[in-house]
Design a protein around this motif. Structure first.
Motif, PDB file in Angstrom:
ATOM      1  N   TRP A 238     -67.638 -60.257  -6.882  1.00  0.00           N
ATOM      2  CA  TRP A 238     -69.645 -59.500  -5.900  1.00  0.00           C
ATOM      3  C   TRP A 238     -69.280 -58.165  -7.829  1.00  0.00           C
ATOM      4  N   ALA A 239     -70.926 -58.087  -7.008  1.00  0.00           N
ATOM      5  CA  ALA A 239     -71.261 -56.248  -7.536  1.00  0.00           C
ATOM      6  C   ALA A 239     -70.440 -55.535  -7.657  1.00  0.00           C
ATOM      7  N   SER A 240     -70.123 -54.963  -8.110  1.00  0.00           N
ATOM      8  CA  SER A 240     -69.640 -53.747  -8.283  1.00  0.00           C
ATOM      9  C   SER A 240     -70.976 -52.170  -8.931  1.00  0.00           C
ATOM     10  N   SER A 241     -70.390 -51.337  -9.904  1.00  0.00           N
ATOM     11  CA  SER A 241     -71.415 -50.648 -10.383  1.00  0.00           C
ATOM     12  C   SER A 241     -71.106 -50.181 -11.478  1.00  0.00           C
ATOM     13  N   SER A 242     -71.711 -49.521 -12.192  1.00  0.00           N
ATOM     14  CA  SER A 242     -71.052 -48.417 -13.791  1.00  0.00           C
ATOM     15  C   SER A 242     -71.644 -47.288 -13.414  1.00  0.00           C
ATOM     16  N   SER A 243     -71.993 -46.619 -11.391  1.00  0.00           N
ATOM     17  CA  SER A 243     -71.937 -46.004 -11.507  1.00  0.00           C
ATOM     18  C   SER A 243     -70.168 -45.866 -11.192  1.00  0.00           C
ATOM     19  N   VAL A 244     -68.971 -46.356 -10.972  1.00  0.00           N
ATOM     20  CA  VAL A 244     -67.782 -46.149 -10.614  1.00  0.00           C
ATOM     21  C   VAL A 244     -67.051 -45.296 -11.350  1.00  0.00           C
ATOM     22  N   TYR A 245     -67.772 -44.813 -12.738  1.00  0.00           N
ATOM     23  CA  TYR A 245     -67.655 -44.419 -13.986  1.00  0.00           C
ATOM     24  C   TYR A 245     -67.520 -42.917 -13.144  1.00  0.00           C
ATOM     25  N   GLY A 246     -68.086 -42.426 -12.687  1.00  0.00           N
ATOM     26  CA  GLY A 246     -68.569 -40.970 -12.331  1.00  0.00           C
ATOM     27  C   GLY A 246     -68.692 -39.960 -13.469  1.00  0.00           C
ATOM     28  N   LEU A 247     -67.884 -39.014 -13.080  1.00  0.00           N
ATOM     29  CA  LEU A 247     -68.101 -37.653 -14.364  1.00  0.00           C
ATOM     30  C   LEU A 247     -67.140 -38.042 -15.724  1.00  0.00           C
TER      31      LEU A 247
ATOM     32  N   ALA B  42     -53.441 -64.835  -8.032  1.00  0.00           N
ATOM     33  CA  ALA B  42     -54.754 -65.351  -7.713  1.00  0.00           C
ATOM     34  C   ALA B  42     -55.250 -64.171  -8.902  1.00  0.00           C
ATOM     35  N   GLN B  43     -56.508 -65.579  -9.564  1.00  0.00           N
ATOM     36  CA  GLN B  43     -56.832 -64.226 -10.210  1.00  0.00           C
ATOM     37  C   GLN B  43     -57.485 -62.937  -9.791  1.00  0.00           C
ATOM     38  N   LEU B  44     -57.805 -61.837 -10.425  1.00  0.00           N
ATOM     39  CA  LEU B  44     -58.332 -60.493 -10.323  1.00  0.00           C
ATOM     40  C   LEU B  44     -59.000 -60.197 -11.534  1.00  0.00           C
TER      41      LEU B  44
ATOM     42  N   HIS C  75     -71.659 -62.122  -4.110  1.00  0.00           N
ATOM     43  CA  HIS C  75     -71.314 -61.051  -3.406  1.00  0.00           C
ATOM     44  C   HIS C  75     -72.829 -60.096  -3.408  1.00  0.00           C
ATOM     45  N   LEU C  76     -73.829 -59.864  -3.496  1.00  0.00           N
ATOM     46  CA  LEU C  76     -74.998 -59.152  -3.936  1.00  0.00           C
ATOM     47  C   LEU C  76     -75.355 -57.819  -2.805  1.00  0.00           C
ATOM     48  N   ALA C  77     -75.203 -58.503  -1.411  1.00  0.00           N
ATOM     49  CA  ALA C  77     -75.355 -58.037  -0.434  1.00  0.00           C
ATOM     50  C   ALA C  77     -74.447 -56.234  -0.486  1.00  0.00           C
ATOM     51  N   ALA C  78     -75.462 -55.211  -0.739  1.00  0.00           N
ATOM     52  CA  ALA C  78     -75.120 -53.786  -0.351  1.00  0.00           C
ATOM     53  C   ALA C  78     -76.458 -52.808  -0.082  1.00  0.00           C
ATOM     54  N   GLN C  79     -75.757 -51.837   0.403  1.00  0.00           N
ATOM     55  CA  GLN C  79     -77.556 -50.460   0.211  1.00  0.00           C
ATOM     56  C   GLN C  79     -76.788 -49.716  -1.006  1.00  0.00           C
ATOM     57  N   ALA C  80     -77.795 -50.460  -1.944  1.00  0.00           N
ATOM     58  CA  ALA C  80     -78.536 -49.605  -3.075  1.00  0.00           C
ATOM     59  C   ALA C  80     -77.977 -48.464  -2.668  1.00  0.00           C
TER      60      ALA C  80
ATOM     61  N   GLY D 215     -65.430 -58.429  -9.826  1.00  0.00           N
ATOM     62  CA  GLY D 215     -66.308 -57.440 -10.108  1.00  0.00           C
ATOM     63  C   GLY D 215     -67.045 -57.839 -11.109  1.00  0.00           C
ATOM     64  N   LEU D 216     -68.433 -57.055 -10.981  1.00  0.00           N
ATOM     65  CA  LEU D 216     -69.360 -56.882 -12.028  1.00  0.00           C
ATOM     66  C   LEU D 216     -69.689 -55.563 -12.163  1.00  0.00           C
ATOM     67  N   ARG D 217     -69.707 -55.090 -12.795  1.00  0.00           N
ATOM     68  CA  ARG D 217     -70.523 -53.372 -12.928  1.00  0.00           C
ATOM     69  C   ARG D 217     -71.650 -53.460 -14.042  1.00  0.00           C
ATOM     70  N   PHE D 218     -72.534 -53.344 -13.040  1.00  0.00           N
ATOM     71  CA  PHE D 218     -73.655 -53.676 -13.331  1.00  0.00           C
ATOM     72  C   PHE D 218     -74.331 -52.448 -13.827  1.00  0.00           C
ATOM     73  N   PHE D 219     -75.089 -52.516 -15.137  1.00  0.00           N
ATOM     74  CA  PHE D 219     -75.528 -50.955 -16.155  1.00  0.00           C
ATOM     75  C   PHE D 219     -77.260 -51.029 -16.080  1.00  0.00           C
TER      76      PHE D 219
END
Length: 438
Positions: free
Chosen positions: A222-231, A350-352, A179-184, A274-278
């Motif tokens: 699915w694609a998460s994001s490195s942006s979750v690390y925020g501040l 289940a695996q998470l 799952h890679l569909a997202a508003q980037a 989930g994969l946090r892309f950088f």
């Protein structure tokens, strides 16, 4: 005597019809008739305006603004025997022990590369994409053509379309979903926040709702994001770090996605990774990314914005080449365990998982510009600006030890090498091929 009374008096002097006399009317009766006529005129005027308004609203050329967050919801043609044949052909496994993968966002940057890599090794792949206009659709169509030459069919549709998703699972019993569909994009959220909720939250929930109810349930990466690390200020960023300080709405929706994934794993037994892309870059990339529009503007002789933090602080990114990201995605798919639910009911744990996929070598944005100058043989016009408060963070840096251990993930492409490949593609695509640099 008023004019109305004078007219009434004169009218009463002669019969209105031969052989009959007109009944004498009082001033009150005449006023009533006048008001009645006015009321009828007003009523018909409102009726006429209502007809015009209805016609205007139904007209295709109506100027009434459409909610931009729902711009991707349009009617697609799907279904029928020929369509199902194409779907099955694309998803046919051609290698021993291969998997059948539904790739959402397949016409996107990462989606195109992942779909192509899966197909090359013999997995069954079916793409899905809504081809929205966040950036130039022609680039997405070019990626689609690239995939079609490799045998990957992309179904045009929105992940919020439950009927379409259910139909796809009826036609093909997918073992995995990528799952890679997202508003980037970070900054675009300030212009169109609804599109992020529509795609990154509502769309993800809709996909999980379908996946939980099919039998067998697929494993989902699915694609998460490195942006979750925020501040966060502690570096490098680790999967164990807090992620409750998002700096943008985009980051907040990706963090929400991680919490939603936890919920569906806990209740329905869905296997979720989930994969946090950088900061992914490379050929066929996204035009809204800095390295991409820097290249475009440097070639045009336009100034480029180079941000610096407070007190002239360095802004740096953990730039990760697309081929390294693809290997991480395939590693996540290959190590994903089966979901444990059946008929929408959980049968066991289940695996998470969630992984950082970065290059673990942050590079200052100023150095990115210097590399592009050397590769393009053009001096950039740098416009040094303060880092705006629009969701951008000062730095990103991935701790990838967990992905190394579990996925065998090991990035091998440095920024100089990766940008050289990107520039070669860019010049070929825009100058020597599809378009000229304007």
């Amino acid at each position: 005597m008023s004019q109305l009374k004078q007219i009434s008096h004169n009218d009463n002097s002669a019969p209105s019809t031969p052989g009959k006399f007109k009944i004498e009317k009082s001033p009150y009766f005449n006023r009533t008739r006048w008001h009645s006529s006015l009321a009828k005129l007003t009523l018909w005027s409102f009726a006429f305006l209502a007809v015009i308004l209805i016609f205007f609203l139904r007209s295709p050329s109506s100027s009434v603004p459409i909610d931009p967050s729902r711009r991707s919801l349009r009617t697609y043609n799907w279904g029928g025997s020929a369509w199902e044949k194409r779907v099955r052909s694309s998803a046919r496994v051609r290698s021993r022990n291969g998997m059948t993968v539904l790739v959402t966002g397949a016409a996107g940057f990462v989606g195109t590369h992942v779909s192509s890599a899966l197909k090359r090794r013999g997995d069954g792949v079916l793409g899905m994409d809504n081809f929205n206009d966040y950036y130039e659709i022609s680039l997405k169509r070019a990626r689609q053509a690239l995939l079609e030459r490799t045998g990957v069919y992309i179904v045009e549709g929105d992940i919020n379309d439950e009927a379409l998703l259910r139909k796809l699972f009826e036609v093909v019993p997918f073992t995995h979903v990528m799952h890679l569909a997202a508003q980037a994009g970070v900054r675009y959220a300030m212009q169109n926040p609804g599109s992020y909720v529509h795609s990154n939250i509502a769309g993800f929930v809709n996909l999980l709702e379908v996946c939980k109810s099919v039998n067998p349930q697929p494993a989902i990466v699915w694609a998460s994001s490195s942006s979750v690390y925020g501040l966060n200020t502690k570096v490098p960023f680790s999967e164990r770090d807090r992620t409750d300080q998002p700096a943008s709405l985009y980051a907040a929706t990706k963090k929400a996605g991680e919490e939603i994934a936890h919920t569906y794993n806990h209740i329905y037994g869905l296997s979720l990774t989930g994969l946090r892309f950088f900061t992914v870059y490379g050929p066929w990339g996204r035009p809204d990314m800095a390295y991409f529009f820097f290249t475009k503007d440097i070639l045009k002789g336009k100034p480029i914005p180079v941000f610096e933090a407070a007190n002239h602080g360095t802004v740096a990114r953990d730039f990760t080449y697309i081929d390294d990201i693809v290997r991480g995605c395939l590693g996540a798919l290959d190590t994903a365990e089966k979901s444990t639910g059946s008929g929408g009911k959980k049968r066991g744990p289940a695996q998470l998982r969630v992984f950082n996929l970065g290059n673990t070598s942050p590079v200052p944005v100023t150095e990115l510009v210097s590399i592009l100058e050397r590769l393009l043989k053009v001096k950039a016009k740098r416009n040094i600006m303060k880092l705006p408060r629009n969701g951008d963070v000062q730095f990103t840096h991935a701790n990838i030890s967990y992905a190394q251990r579990e996925l065998g993930y090991k990035p091998t492409t440095d920024l100089q090498t990766g940008l050289k490949k990107f520039v070669r593609w860019y010049l070929n695509y825009y100058s020597g091929g599809k378009k000229a640099v304007e």
